[in-house]
Design an enzyme around this catalytic site. Structure first.
Site, short mmCIF file in Angstrom:
data_model
loop_
_atom_site.label_atom_id
_atom_site.label_comp_id
_atom_site.label_asym_id
_atom_site.label_seq_id
_atom_site.Cartn_x
_atom_site.Cartn_y
_atom_site.Cartn_z
N ASP A 163 0.81 -1.16 -0.29
CA ASP A 163 0.24 0.47 -0.13
C ASP A 163 1.01 1.26 -0.17
O ASP A 163 1.78 0.93 0.58
CB ASP A 163 -1.17 -0.23 1.37
C1 BGC Z 1 -4.85 3.56 0.00
C2 BGC Z 1 -5.40 2.35 -1.01
C3 BGC Z 1 -5.02 2.82 -2.25
C4 BGC Z 1 -3.73 3.92 -1.94
C5 BGC Z 1 -3.15 4.39 -3.58
C6 BGC Z 1 -3.83 4.08 -0.19
O1 BGC Z 1 -3.81 5.43 0.26
O2 BGC Z 1 -5.14 3.12 0.72
O3 BGC Z 1 -6.37 1.34 -0.84
O4 BGC Z 1 -4.90 2.04 -2.87
O5 BGC Z 1 -3.82 4.63 -1.46
O6 BGC Z 1 -4.17 5.18 -4.08
#
Ligand code: BGC
Length: 746
Positions: free
Chosen positions: A279
């Site tokens: 993530d």
């Molecule tokens: C989120 C993810 C997301 C990523 C990219 C993160 O803050 O938890 O679910 O895919 O950002 O935007």
């Protein structure tokens, strides 16, 4: 004549010039032939051939992102999504352009692109329909491709151990079988158009508060049978190419450097052949994370750029280990067909997207209460007052990285942002007006709107109307949890006041999570519309007027109050373990590096263990407002004739009859109570069927139940076991309405 010949010549010249320019577009060039271009080879062989040709720098370039284009000056290779890996033109390897797309493709506003906003994932899960889930994913896949992306960052399948989690709307509800089957089909749909699928957030990222620092304490058995089970099932169905490890720690280690989660379970037990990506900012080390099974850092190269290269050069990380990361990424590019079907941008099919969005919304909206059959609104209803919830202009959406931007801007303009967080995350309303949709579907009735800001004014309008429909909402978003499942006091007050003025009051809810309803006994009807998407109002009007017979059933329990939850109080982090996103001076690269360093940990204890959702309320004997699997229809059904034939695949056969006057589709559910020795909650879902029935029609239904739906996880032997004994198989229309049962022995 002369003019047209000249005209033709000019056109031909223009076309020729254009053709040269077109040659620069991806997909328009004659593809070069490489040994790995041979599509008859397996994805693994093709990946091996590429790995052999790669330099160390090329390998390293594939295992990390290039920064977060959304926040900074987008590097020219970026397509404007949340992250990407660079292409390797020398070897014909395409870039992986990633976009968040939980309920549609995101970041449209910044890029000036249109995407279809589908109903929220939890809403769509209420259809209990693998085919709709596939259509949901295939639409997202087509729009990703049209917009130049090659990988989704959707596929959320976390369990709502904490239903106040601000991302509950992005997930698929509380049962691992239902959630896994639906999410698996969504990702299968995405991959059907050669876009890389994703499952997230692996794992136990079950609350947003302090998500970067929380340490989730949970037993192996509970994990394997609930949260991880959903991933396992989804993976089995979809073969998703990507799994995103989550921010939090699990039993001590960060999920993105947790060898139990990434290697022992995901790669070994689940036979995952794709790649694990972190993530955003969830990578915290080079060597430890690489050893544990992380294959790609996103969105940066803090750990998997130069530091990983150095670790390989020094031997801390072996060439074989790096090759495995690279192989997994390349294999996925071949296995999903991305290499053979390069992404070519085109204008998305807006009308087609509307159709899919409306069909799914019609299957997602749950009728929860319908006293005296007030719904559907009959022809004797001459006047309706629609109250509150901005129902004159639009329907609400879920926020955060999942946000699908409203075409033409939010139907309810957002106030000017006060800080970085508000600039990114603010409520958006889609231009799908329930008021106008109702007016269109009830042309001879007088349908008016009052805002509800003044409850007394709303009550007096309600008094003079045949029916009042109050719209109430609960906005939720990534990065924050709901303090409570209660609606705002003002909305509860409005509903009470209107219901007191007109007993024929219907409440329409637009929520991402369950809501409590202190006014439930005072209103005649309740409809849960979730975040219903770009055609939400049209679908809702169809349900309210009866053009559509509701079929949806809850994929999550609605408890009576927060006090009944496994954790009555949200577990909040101490202030030092939170990042202050509301700091007006906060800068994203700073935030990322603070996250990377690792914030001080705080603990959550998921002592409810196996008892997630209905399993908790069943075991604790807590009455609920609306149970898992519940939803009304404008017709009625009767169940009879259960017969269970145990075996490797147990056949559960029964008859469902439509006893009402309308055609309908019943979601018939099968549960099992395991022998006491299994130490399980009172029952678990083991299968279901959507049964379409004409009025008066009966159908015999057979639900096959594979043995793995009956097994339990044995920690001592780290394996699944079928506990010998008597199993009660129960069948009916909701988890609390199971008229048929039969016991069988295994
Ligand atoms: C989120 C993810 C997301 C990523 C990219 C993160 O803050 O938890 O679910 O895919 O950002 O935007």
């Amino acid at each position: 004549m002369k003019r047209s010949i000249v005209g033709l010549a000019v056109t031909a010249a223009t076309l020729l010039a254009g053709a040269c320019a077109f040659a620069q577009f991806p997909g328009m060039q004659q593809p070069k032939h490489y040994p790995w271009s041979d599509a008859s080879l397996s994805p693994d062989s093709r990946a091996d051939l590429v790995v052999k040709e790669m330099t160390l720098d090329e390998k390293i370039s594939l295992v990390h992102g290039q920064g977060m284009p959304f926040f900074s000056n987008a590097p020219s290779e970026s397509n404007g999504g949340a992250g990407y890996t660079n292409a390797i033109p020398r070897l014909g390897i395409p870039a992986i352009q990633m976009a968040d797309s939980a309920y549609g493709v995101t970041r449209g506003e910044a890029a000036g692109r249109y995407s279809t906003a589908l109903p929220s994932d939890l809403g769509a899960a209420s259809a209990w329909d693998p085919d709709s889930a596939f259509q949901y994913g295939a639409l997202i896949g087509r729009e990703l491709r049209a917009e130049g992306y090659s990988m989704t960052l959707g596929g959320g399948v976390n369990m709502p151990r904490e239903p106040r989690n601000g991302r509950t709307f992005e997930y698929q509800g509380e049962d691992p079988l239902l959630a896994g089957v639906l999410d698996g089909n969504v990702e299968k749909g995405v991959q059907s158009v050669h876009i890389i699928g994703d499952l997230k957030h692996y794992a136990i990222n079950d609350q947003e508060s302090g998500r970067n620092s929380v340490n989730a304490n949970i037993s192996k058995r509970a994990m394997r049978e609930t949260d991880l089970r959903a991933f396992e099932i989804a993976l089995g169905i979809s073969n998703a190419g990507g799994v995103m490890c989550s921010y939090n720690r699990v039993n001590g280690d960060f999920a993105c450097e947790n060898s139990y989660l990434l290697t022992d379970v995901l790669k070994k037990d689940f036979h995952f052949q794709g790649f694990v990506l972190s993530d955003w900012g969830g990578t915290h080390s080079s060597t430890k994370a690489s050893h544990a099974g992380l294959d790609m850092e996103q969105p940066d190269k803090i750990f998997f750029g130069d530091p990983l290269k150095k670790a390989v050069e020094s031997g801390d990380v072996s060439q074989d280990e790096l090759n495995d990361h690279v192989h997994r990424i390349l294999r996925t590019i071949f296995a999903t067909g991305l290499f053979d079907h390069p992404v070519v941008k085109q204008v998305p099919d807006v009308e087609g997207g509307y159709r899919v969005a409306q069909q799914i919304a019609e299957k997602s909206i749950v009728l929860l209460k319908n006293q005296h059959n007030l719904l559907p609104l009959s022809s004797s209803v001459h006047s309706v007052v629609v109250i509150g919830g901005h129902a004159d202009v639009g329907v609400i959406t879920g926020g955060g990285s999942a946000q699908v931007d409203a075409p033409g801007g939010s139907a309810v303009p957002a106030p000017a942002p006060k800080n970085m967080m508000e600039a990114i995350i603010h409520i958006q309303w889609l231009p799908s007006s329930p008021l106008r949709a109702l007016q269109a579907q009830m042309p001879s009735a007088k349908i008016s709107y009052v805002s509800g800001d003044d409850p007394q004014a709303a009550a007096s309008s309600a008094k003079s109307a045949d029916v009042a429909i109050v719209f109430a909402y609960q906005w939720e978003s990534e990065g924050m949890d709901l303090p409570t499942l209660d609606l705002s006091a003002a909305q509860n007050q409005l509903i009470e006041t209107v219901a007191a003025a007109n007993p024929k009051t219907i409440v329409v809810l637009e929520t991402g999570s369950p809501a409590t309803m202190p006014w439930i006994d005072k209103v005649a009807g309740v409809v849960e519309a979730w975040y219903p998407g770009i055609r939400g109002a049209e679908a809702l009007a169809g349900i309210l007027t009866g053009a559509v017979n509701p079929t949806a059933k809850l994929a999550i329990t609605f408890p009576k109050s927060d006090a009944d939850l496994p954790h009555p109080k949200l577990v909040l982090p101490p202030p030092e373990s939170e990042i202050n996103f509301s700091d007006p001076g906060a800068d994203i690269s700073n935030i990322m590096s603070r996250m990377a360093k690792g914030l001080p940990a705080f603990q959550t204890y998921y002592d409810e263990g196996l008892k997630v959702g209905y399993k908790w309320y069943d075991a604790e004997k807590k009455p609920v407002l609306f149970p898992f699997g519940f939803g009304l229809s404008y017709t009625t059904y009767a169940y009879s004739g259960l017969s269970v034939t145990p075996g490797d695949s147990t056949a559960v056969t029964f008859t469902v009859k439509n006893t009402g006057k309308r055609a309908g589709t019943e979601i018939a559910q099968v549960y099992a109570s395991l022998p006491d020795a299994a130490g399980e909650p009172p029952k678990r879902l083991i299968g279901w069927a959507r049964v379409e029935l004409a009025p008066g029609e009966s159908k015999q239904v057979s639900v096959p139940v594979s043995q793995d739906r009956l097994t339990v996880y044995d920690e001592a032997s780290d394996s699944w076991k079928l506990v010998p004994g008597s199993y009660a198989i129960r069948v009916g229309g909701s988890s609390q309405d199971l008229p048929l049962h039969q016991s069988v022995s295994f």
